[in-house]
Design an enzyme around this catalytic site. Sequence first.
Site, mmCIF file in Angstrom:
data_model
loop_
_atom_site.group_PDB
_atom_site.id
_atom_site.type_symbol
_atom_site.label_atom_id
_atom_site.label_comp_id
_atom_site.label_asym_id
_atom_site.label_seq_id
_atom_site.Cartn_x
_atom_site.Cartn_y
_atom_site.Cartn_z
ATOM 1 N N ASP A 65 -8.405 -1.268 0.429
ATOM 2 C CA ASP A 65 -7.019 -1.533 0.839
ATOM 3 C C ASP A 65 -6.193 -0.259 1.038
ATOM 4 O O ASP A 65 -5.199 -0.262 1.727
ATOM 5 C CB ASP A 65 -6.311 -2.431 -0.199
ATOM 6 C CG ASP A 65 -6.385 -1.875 -1.619
ATOM 7 O OD1 ASP A 65 -6.969 -0.787 -1.814
ATOM 8 O OD2 ASP A 65 -5.866 -2.525 -2.550
ATOM 9 N N HIS A 66 -6.608 0.853 0.429
ATOM 10 C CA HIS A 66 -5.800 2.075 0.506
ATOM 11 C C HIS A 66 -6.109 2.898 1.753
ATOM 12 O O HIS A 66 -5.217 3.294 2.487
ATOM 13 C CB HIS A 66 -6.044 2.954 -0.724
ATOM 14 C CG HIS A 66 -5.320 2.515 -1.962
ATOM 15 N ND1 HIS A 66 -5.548 1.319 -2.574
ATOM 16 C CD2 HIS A 66 -4.362 3.138 -2.705
ATOM 17 C CE1 HIS A 66 -4.760 1.214 -3.637
ATOM 18 N NE2 HIS A 66 -4.030 2.306 -3.732
ATOM 19 N N ASP A 120 -6.338 1.241 -10.977
ATOM 20 C CA ASP A 120 -5.079 1.383 -10.240
ATOM 21 C C ASP A 120 -3.953 1.051 -11.215
ATOM 22 O O ASP A 120 -4.043 0.066 -11.959
ATOM 23 C CB ASP A 120 -5.046 0.427 -9.047
ATOM 24 C CG ASP A 120 -3.884 0.762 -8.138
ATOM 25 O OD1 ASP A 120 -4.100 1.376 -7.078
ATOM 26 O OD2 ASP A 120 -2.731 0.419 -8.507
ATOM 27 N N ARG A 380 7.271 2.927 -5.656
ATOM 28 C CA ARG A 380 7.371 4.357 -5.985
ATOM 29 C C ARG A 380 8.092 5.096 -4.874
ATOM 30 O O ARG A 380 7.786 4.869 -3.696
ATOM 31 C CB ARG A 380 5.976 4.966 -6.155
ATOM 32 C CG ARG A 380 5.347 4.478 -7.405
ATOM 33 C CD ARG A 380 4.075 5.202 -7.765
ATOM 34 N NE ARG A 380 3.703 4.693 -9.072
ATOM 35 C CZ ARG A 380 2.476 4.481 -9.479
ATOM 36 N NH1 ARG A 380 1.460 4.781 -8.696
ATOM 37 N NH2 ARG A 380 2.244 3.997 -10.670
ATOM 38 N N SER A 542 0.409 7.268 -10.869
ATOM 39 C CA SER A 542 -0.899 6.708 -10.514
ATOM 40 C C SER A 542 -1.950 6.863 -11.602
ATOM 41 O O SER A 542 -1.842 7.712 -12.489
ATOM 42 C CB SER A 542 -1.358 7.440 -9.252
ATOM 43 O OG SER A 542 -2.750 7.429 -9.139
ATOM 44 N N ARG A 544 -4.922 7.815 -10.753
ATOM 45 C CA ARG A 544 -5.962 8.636 -10.114
ATOM 46 C C ARG A 544 -6.530 9.687 -11.062
ATOM 47 O O ARG A 544 -5.829 10.597 -11.497
ATOM 48 C CB ARG A 544 -5.437 9.266 -8.812
ATOM 49 C CG ARG A 544 -4.274 10.197 -8.974
ATOM 50 C CD ARG A 544 -3.647 10.588 -7.627
ATOM 51 N NE ARG A 544 -2.925 9.451 -7.068
ATOM 52 C CZ ARG A 544 -1.854 9.543 -6.283
ATOM 53 N NH1 ARG A 544 -1.403 10.718 -5.901
ATOM 54 N NH2 ARG A 544 -1.255 8.460 -5.827
HETATM 55 C C1 MIC Z 1 -0.526 4.532 -6.126
HETATM 56 O O1 MIC Z 1 0.219 3.591 -5.894
HETATM 57 O O2 MIC Z 1 -0.126 5.663 -6.431
HETATM 58 C C2 MIC Z 1 -2.023 4.292 -6.024
HETATM 59 C C3 MIC Z 1 -2.506 5.000 -4.838
HETATM 60 O O3 MIC Z 1 -2.276 2.930 -5.852
HETATM 61 C C4 MIC Z 1 -2.654 4.790 -7.320
HETATM 62 C C5 MIC Z 1 -4.117 4.823 -7.279
HETATM 63 C C6 MIC Z 1 -4.663 5.975 -6.501
HETATM 64 O O4 MIC Z 1 -4.165 7.087 -6.614
HETATM 65 O O5 MIC Z 1 -5.630 5.733 -5.792
HETATM 66 C C7 MIC Z 1 -2.246 4.046 -8.579
HETATM 67 O O6 MIC Z 1 -1.165 3.515 -8.628
HETATM 68 O O7 MIC Z 1 -2.986 4.072 -9.580
HETATM 69 FE FE1 SF4 Z 2 -1.321 0.169 -2.855
HETATM 70 FE FE2 SF4 Z 2 -0.547 1.596 -4.989
HETATM 71 FE FE3 SF4 Z 2 1.161 1.011 -3.009
HETATM 72 FE FE4 SF4 Z 2 0.323 -0.890 -4.596
HETATM 73 S S1 SF4 Z 2 1.538 0.859 -5.200
HETATM 74 S S2 SF4 Z 2 0.498 -1.005 -2.379
HETATM 75 S S3 SF4 Z 2 -1.781 -0.299 -4.992
HETATM 76 S S4 SF4 Z 2 -0.648 2.279 -2.866
#
Ligand code: MIC
Ligand code: SF4
Length: 650
Positions: A65-66, A120, A380, A542, A544
């Site tokens: 999905d990313h 995630d 975010r 995140s 990550r």
């Molecule tokens: C995000 O919203 O920052 C992400 C991308 O979903 C991350 C995960 C990632 O860095 O792949 C998260 O929220 O954990």
């Molecule tokens: Fe995707 Fe993270 Fe954004 Fe949710 S917050 S839509 S999991 S990138």
Amino acid sequence: MAGNTLIEKILQAHLTGGAYQTGAETKIRIDQTLCQDATGTMACLELEAIGVARVKTELSVIYVDHNTSQFGPENHNDHLYLQSVAAAKGCLFSRPGNGICHQIHLERFGAPGKTLLGSDSHTPTCGGIGMVAIGAGGLDVAMAMAGVPFKLAAPKVIGVKLNGKLQPWVAAKDVILHLLSVLSTKGNVGCAIEYFGPGVASLTVPERATITNMGAEMGVTTSVFPSDKVTRAFLKAQGREVAWQALAADKDAVYDRVLDVDLSALEPLAACPSSPDNIRTVRELAGTKVDQVLIGSCTNSSFKDMMLVAEVLAQKPVAPGVSLAIAPGSRQVLEMLAKNGSLAKMIQGGARILESACGPCIGQGMSPASGAVSLRTFNRNFAGRTGTKGDQAYLVSPETAVAAAVTGRFTDPRGLGLTPPAFRQPAKFLVDDSMILPPPLAGTPVEIVRKETIGAPPVCKPYPAALDGEALVTLGDKITTDHIMPAGSFLKFRSNIPVYAKAVFNCFNQEGKPTFAEHAATVRDAGRHGIIVAGDSYGQGSSREHAAICPHYLGIRAVIAVSFERIHTANLINFGILPLFFTAPADPSKIQAGARILCGNIREQLQQGAEVRLTVQNPGQPAFNLLCQHRLSPEDLKEVLAGGRLARTE
Ligand code: MIC
Ligand code: SF4
């Protein structure tokens, strides 16, 4: 004896041994896991390195999905690798186009009373149906897939008592933005949130999920709603009533702290640039010109959210000065909108329809113009996450977003002059799981598709006997994982550590000077250890784990900070980087960039107790002693000394 909160009940039912005590290290059985592609390739490389033949959970799903924009071969290479690992290891595979992991997991798999661990940070979305759902780094999720219990500090439970009922045009998003204004994005490590009270019944499951989703922004371990009649109706409409059970806290449950929220008294709110806790009322912002409106993400892309937006657009088209884009959260939502005519209303209203995926939420396209005001229904708004330097991103509800889209200005949706669209949850959602591929039977040979951009699992070195360090950077408070390891255009390098490591802290690079990564590599190659110095709440955001793996690759072996966030601390430990706390009175400014930081017997000191004495010498100044503290459990300490968790399992 006092009764238990719902979170305590679920955690206690999953204990793998020992007694349950708030604050103490606890191990729980994980029923379900989820991975998404951006963290999932590393998690799958780690799962392969752990060496289990097949996952040991009740259910493990790998979503794409990313990374769906596919500029260059990397994304598609990742998809093929993930699909093949899912088949080989016994996981379900949700194909690109099927939607955002959290939205789909809520619709198709989440179950009250179960535990879910996801790579995630927004995994707690499924707390909206009474599940203990927790975000973690990829390695912790790979371990859970391999049947290893998950380790966490049993959280203090903050009870949020909901009274009253949301007024028209006021949304679930406003509830969580209000809570962010109270609890902020820091200081909540070791806590979880449980919602209760008469107001709960008035919220639909997707509304509850919007609220639990953004618990991640407060840094809490998880957020949970009870499972009631509303949950049952949602699961029934998804054809999954069998998964339902009634769940609530005991009547005499004792919360660590109780916050009262009167839903009837809330009004539309916005998180202003560049932190989810920078909250103001939409009334205060009214009139500010808006250039871009983006509706979607795992926070606000449910069928209910989309129907509201379509109904407004049917009455008023998008304003000429606004670029409006909409990403429905799942194929189920998108197809239902297509079938009932709402998609046509969005298109007629001037919306640009995006794929069901994370998309602009993680900087995959739709970056706003320089200086543009961008309203987003996302979770975010960290500086630069949109892909534009100096961005002006606001987080709002779909109601506030669409009001701005049609007026061209920040507008309190209550003043739009429209009748609030009535919404009733469908008795039946459109259920079609054909984009979710089940694994073949155990024993069926599966070839892992490993194209050239798929790297190797991280190699981490044991902790040195002596620290010969240099402070590579000295940072302030609230450093997010987006600062440490940017996503956006770098996201496609997630499967390849040496390449992705070049982007560590790239937001602090200055033209004409070596990049952070170049400098760190020089220090590493000279046989010294890189050290990061920071203020409060290091590692927000995140899950990550690259924010630990890539720094380790660059030779970084310690972060000295005033405080750390939960998931990032676990990731540092998992990859052999020592989180050290300043002792009171904490004063990070004592250490300057470029300082030498020495400790002749760090391994020995770590094993002897919680205190670590360092010698610090700022450039051109006399050396001084600095007393720091490690707060590692004996097991965590062993992992750090071994060079991380993967090092220990090999
Ligand atoms: C995000 O919203 O920052 C992400 C991308 O979903 C991350 C995960 C990632 O860095 O792949 C998260 O929220 O954990
Ligand atoms: Fe995707 Fe993270 Fe954004 Fe949710 S917050 S839509 S999991 S990138």
